[in-house]
Design a protein around this motif. Structure first.
Motif, PDB file in Angstrom:
ATOM      1  N   ILE A   1       1.026  11.317   7.226  1.00 40.91           N
ATOM      2  CA  ILE A   1       2.285  10.741   6.760  1.00 40.91           C
ATOM      3  C   ILE A   1       2.366  11.069   5.279  1.00 40.91           C
ATOM      4  CG2 ILE A   1       3.618   8.619   6.499  1.00 40.91           C
ATOM      5  CD1 ILE A   1       1.949   7.508   8.883  1.00 40.91           C
ATOM      6  N   GLU A   2       3.193  12.044   4.918  1.00 41.72           N
ATOM      7  CA  GLU A   2       3.127  12.569   3.564  1.00 41.72           C
ATOM      8  C   GLU A   2       4.490  13.035   3.061  1.00 41.72           C
ATOM      9  OE1 GLU A   2       0.341  15.813   3.733  1.00 41.72           O
ATOM     10  OE2 GLU A   2       1.362  16.773   5.396  1.00 41.72           O
ATOM     11  N   ASN A   3       4.658  12.900   1.741  1.00 47.09           N
ATOM     12  CA  ASN A   3       5.846  13.403   1.058  1.00 47.09           C
ATOM     13  C   ASN A   3       7.140  12.788   1.571  1.00 47.09           C
ATOM     14  OD1 ASN A   3       4.374  15.269  -0.656  1.00 47.09           O
ATOM     15  ND2 ASN A   3       4.093  16.517   1.178  1.00 47.09           N
ATOM     16  N   ASN A   4       7.064  11.553   2.015  1.00 48.87           N
ATOM     17  CA  ASN A   4       8.259  10.829   2.447  1.00 48.87           C
ATOM     18  C   ASN A   4       8.755   9.920   1.335  1.00 48.87           C
ATOM     19  OD1 ASN A   4       8.182  11.476   5.518  1.00 48.87           O
ATOM     20  ND2 ASN A   4       6.116  10.717   5.084  1.00 48.87           N
ATOM     21  N   VAL A   5      10.045   9.621   1.359  1.00 49.20           N
ATOM     22  CA  VAL A   5      10.614   8.535   0.569  1.00 49.20           C
ATOM     23  C   VAL A   5      10.942   7.414   1.546  1.00 49.20           C
ATOM     24  CG1 VAL A   5      12.488   7.798  -0.931  1.00 49.20           C
ATOM     25  CG2 VAL A   5      11.546  10.102  -1.160  1.00 49.20           C
ATOM     26  N   ILE A   6      10.289   6.266   1.355  1.00 52.02           N
ATOM     27  CA  ILE A   6      10.461   5.128   2.258  1.00 52.02           C
ATOM     28  C   ILE A   6      10.915   3.957   1.395  1.00 52.02           C
ATOM     29  CG2 ILE A   6       9.401   3.740   4.062  1.00 52.02           C
ATOM     30  CD1 ILE A   6       7.194   5.831   4.283  1.00 52.02           C
ATOM     31  N   GLU A   7      12.165   3.541   1.574  1.00 50.91           N
ATOM     32  CA  GLU A   7      12.689   2.552   0.639  1.00 50.91           C
ATOM     33  C   GLU A   7      13.731   1.646   1.287  1.00 50.91           C
ATOM     34  OE1 GLU A   7      14.658   4.435  -2.657  1.00 50.91           O
ATOM     35  OE2 GLU A   7      15.708   5.856  -1.385  1.00 50.91           O
ATOM     36  N   ALA A   8      13.773   0.409   0.745  1.00 46.45           N
ATOM     37  CA  ALA A   8      14.822  -0.562   1.051  1.00 46.45           C
ATOM     38  C   ALA A   8      14.904  -0.896   2.536  1.00 46.45           C
ATOM     39  CB  ALA A   8      16.177  -0.078   0.528  1.00 46.45           C
ATOM     40  N   ASN A   9      13.774  -0.837   3.244  1.00 49.69           N
ATOM     41  CA  ASN A   9      13.736  -1.338   4.609  1.00 49.69           C
ATOM     42  C   ASN A   9      13.508  -2.846   4.578  1.00 49.69           C
ATOM     43  OD1 ASN A   9      13.772   1.291   6.217  1.00 49.69           O
ATOM     44  ND2 ASN A   9      12.135   1.652   4.738  1.00 49.69           N
ATOM     45  N   ASP A  10      14.114  -3.581   5.511  1.00 50.87           N
ATOM     46  CA  ASP A  10      13.995  -5.032   5.507  1.00 50.87           C
ATOM     47  C   ASP A  10      12.548  -5.494   5.656  1.00 50.87           C
ATOM     48  OD1 ASP A  10      16.716  -5.142   5.291  1.00 50.87           O
ATOM     49  OD2 ASP A  10      17.073  -6.117   7.222  1.00 50.87           O
ATOM     50  N   GLY A  11      11.771  -4.757   6.433  1.00 46.97           N
ATOM     51  CA  GLY A  11      10.372  -5.098   6.651  1.00 46.97           C
ATOM     52  C   GLY A  11       9.451  -4.107   5.969  1.00 46.97           C
ATOM     53  N   ALA A  12       8.260  -3.974   6.498  1.00 44.90           N
ATOM     54  CA  ALA A  12       7.265  -3.080   5.922  1.00 44.90           C
ATOM     55  C   ALA A  12       7.762  -1.637   5.897  1.00 44.90           C
ATOM     56  CB  ALA A  12       5.969  -3.161   6.717  1.00 44.90           C
TER      57      ALA A  12
ATOM     58  N   VAL B   1      13.391   7.599   4.760  1.00 44.11           N
ATOM     59  CA  VAL B   1      13.419   6.477   5.707  1.00 44.11           C
ATOM     60  C   VAL B   1      13.889   5.257   4.927  1.00 44.11           C
ATOM     61  CG1 VAL B   1      12.082   5.150   7.375  1.00 44.11           C
ATOM     62  CG2 VAL B   1      11.476   7.540   6.910  1.00 44.11           C
ATOM     63  N   HIS B   2      15.109   4.829   5.153  1.00 45.58           N
ATOM     64  CA  HIS B   2      15.639   3.788   4.276  1.00 45.58           C
ATOM     65  C   HIS B   2      16.643   2.884   4.966  1.00 45.58           C
ATOM     66  CE1 HIS B   2      19.678   5.717   3.291  1.00 45.58           C
ATOM     67  NE2 HIS B   2      19.033   6.773   3.766  1.00 45.58           N
ATOM     68  N   ASP B   3      16.703   1.659   4.467  1.00 47.91           N
ATOM     69  CA  ASP B   3      17.722   0.677   4.857  1.00 47.91           C
ATOM     70  C   ASP B   3      17.733   0.406   6.358  1.00 47.91           C
ATOM     71  OD1 ASP B   3      19.298   0.051   2.263  1.00 47.91           O
ATOM     72  OD2 ASP B   3      19.130   2.241   2.262  1.00 47.91           O
ATOM     73  N   ASN B   4      16.563   0.481   6.985  1.00 47.70           N
ATOM     74  CA  ASN B   4      16.465   0.077   8.376  1.00 47.70           C
ATOM     75  C   ASN B   4      16.237  -1.428   8.457  1.00 47.70           C
ATOM     76  OD1 ASN B   4      16.394   2.744   9.969  1.00 47.70           O
ATOM     77  ND2 ASN B   4      14.950   3.091   8.291  1.00 47.70           N
TER      78      ASN B   4
END
Length: 511
Positions: A277-288, A258-261
């Motif tokens: 909510i597990e084993n995700n990569v969540i990066e570079a989103n403008d908000g939380a 989940v990225h760059d949203n």
């Protein structure tokens, strides 16, 4: 809907990893299978679902018994769906498939229908059609198909527009549409798909009637959504991000990138329950990276969370806002054993949070409760009170309604996480280094039994919210009770807060 704060009223499953670089040679109706992808540096066994760059290819020939759809015939897909019985398999030839030019023209599947795209098969709305697939038929499957160029209105979706139950979306590319690329129904499975560049959400898990249960979102790449920048167009709408969940009772969100949203990555808003909510990569989103709002009972574990909230956090700091805008934000959300789930608390553990704008904030708005004008989830009440009319003056001031008429941030257990902050990477000098548990001073409405510091005292000391056994690298600060109480690590661990027992803190090791 999000309100970060209202100081005054302005009003155990295995991870599925996507076949990314190698494509797919599985038969048309085979389920998605796991395949390895590179691990993220510093993340606890967290793979990256690299789906969009090279989507898995569908069958090059029509499966036995399938109805072939011709891209040269405008409206062929909708017409053949209408004339075929339920449980039909449709194979879309390579090429650009089109619907009739009427804005409401769409495919209306029958129960059990299956849609398989050949390599290069695209269903293109040409900025003329609002919806691609709609109707109420259950157990519909879409695989290996690109859906693009549809113009759904705000809060509506292109695929599964009517939130029918039991749909399976696998190896699909749903991109460059207005509104939400995808809606969700009960028991829906979204796997190994690219949800990219949609105008509002990659997916909007919302059902007009009834609740959504048994939702699986697994091994997808969710990137660049909210191209319409809806929060700027409609400030405070709480209507943007990678995925938005509403009243979902049971969801597994795992193995996604989940990225760059523009806005929040994953956002559960209003009476969600029982999330993993597990084993995700969540990066570079403008908000939380993640907002869990007015919701219950969740496990958040083994995620790599990095470089989120730089845009929205910095914007708040630049305007002088002292609220600890967080990368993981729990707003009026907590564990509630009376609501059936796989856990009776919110547990956040074994995550790596690296170079985000701030860390975790636990927040409870003293003025937000059932029937309060400050309740931004208008008309909704907690899952403990079915009859909202009970939460009124005098009755709400005594047990059990005093507790049950408000969403509470309680029973949150934050442990065995790694928090890394290098201010030279984030490029900040203040307000990007916060971990917080707090509430506002209750003032509104005049009949509220929660006025004053009652809620701030409860969330800080009495509601079993606990940090422990974490590792902090970098110049972290801590906020308790209200924004004015900024603590160093010793004060945070000491009386009266007694947080982070067993944790380590190395201020100079962040960068």
């Amino acid at each position: 809907m999000r309100k970060w704060r209202n100081w005054v009223l302005p009003v155990a499953l295995p991870t599925l990893v996507v076949l990314a670089a190698t494509g797919c040679t599985c038969p048309p109706d085979a389920p998605a299978k796991a395949a390895g992808t590179p691990s993220v540096s510093g993340a606890p066994s967290t793979p990256v679902a690299r789906v969009c760059a090279k989507p898995a290819a569908g069958p090059v020939k029509a499966p036995a018994g399938a109805v072939t759809v011709d891209p040269a015939v405008v409206g062929d897909l909708a017409a053949k769906t209408k004339s075929s019985p339920p449980n039909t398999t449709f194979w879309l030839r390579p090429g650009k498939h089109r619907l009739d030019p009427d804005r409401y023209a769409q495919v209306i599947p029958k129960t059990g229908d299956r849609y398989l795209g050949a390599p290069g098969a695209v269903l293109d709305g040409r900025k003329k059609n609002q919806y691609a697939f709609g109707g109420t038929a259950r157990n519909v499957t879409l695989r290996y198909l690109t859906v693009r160029g549809f113009v759904a209105p705000q809060n509506e979706g292109v695929v599964n527009h009517d939130s029918a139950d039991g749909w399976v979306i696998e190896y699909a590319t749903i991109q460059h549409n207005s509104g939400a690329g995808l809606m969700a129904g009960a028991r829906q499975r979204v796997r190994a798909s690219c949800l990219r560049g949609n105008g509002q959400y990659g997916m909007n898990a919302y059902k007009n009637k009834g609740r959504i249960g048994g939702l699986v979102v697994e091994g997808n790449e969710i990137v660049g959504n909210n191209t319409g920048d809806w929060e700027r167009r409609n400030p405070g709408c709480g209507c943007t991000g990678g995925v938005k969940f509403w009243a979902v009772d049971g969801a597994d969100v795992r193995g996604n990138w989940v990225h760059d949203n523009r806005g929040t990555g994953l956002w559960a808003d209003t009476n969600n329950n029982d999330f993993r909510i597990e084993n995700n990569v969540i990066e570079a989103n403008d908000g939380a990276a993640l907002i869990y709002e007015t919701s219950y009972n969740a496990v958040i574990r083994n995620n790599a969370i990095r470089r989120n909230n730089w845009v929205e956090g910095r914007r708040a700091a630049d305007r002088g806002d002292t609220f600890p805008f967080a990368t993981v934000y729990l707003s009026e959300s907590g564990g509630e054993p009376r609501i059936p789930a796989r856990t009776g608390k919110i547990e956040i553990y074994r995550n790596v949070l690296e170079n985000n704008w701030s860390g975790i904030t636990l927040w409870e708005n003293a003025d937000r409760f059932c029937n309060s004008p400050a309740n931004t989830s208008s008309g909704d009440c907690t899952l403990l009170v079915r009859d909202t009319d009970r939460c009124v003056k005098r009755a709400i001031a005594t047990a059990p309604l005093y507790a049950d008429c408000r969403w509470k941030t309680q029973r949150v257990d934050i442990h065995d996480n790694r928090f890394v902050l290098d201010t030279s990477v984030v490029k900040c000098t203040e307000k990007c280094d916060r971990m917080a548990v707090l509430a506002n001073y209750g003032t509104y409405p005049d009949w509220s039994p929660y006025q004053g510091e009652r809620v701030a005292e409860a969330i800080t000391r009495d509601q079993h919210n606990r940090w422990h056994d974490n590792v902090y690298l970098g110049p972290w600060k801590f906020i308790a009770h209200d924004p004015s109480r900024v603590l160093d690590f010793g004060q945070w661990q000491g009386t009266p807060y007694r947080q982070d027992a067993g944790s380590t803190f190395r201020a100079r090791d962040g960068g």
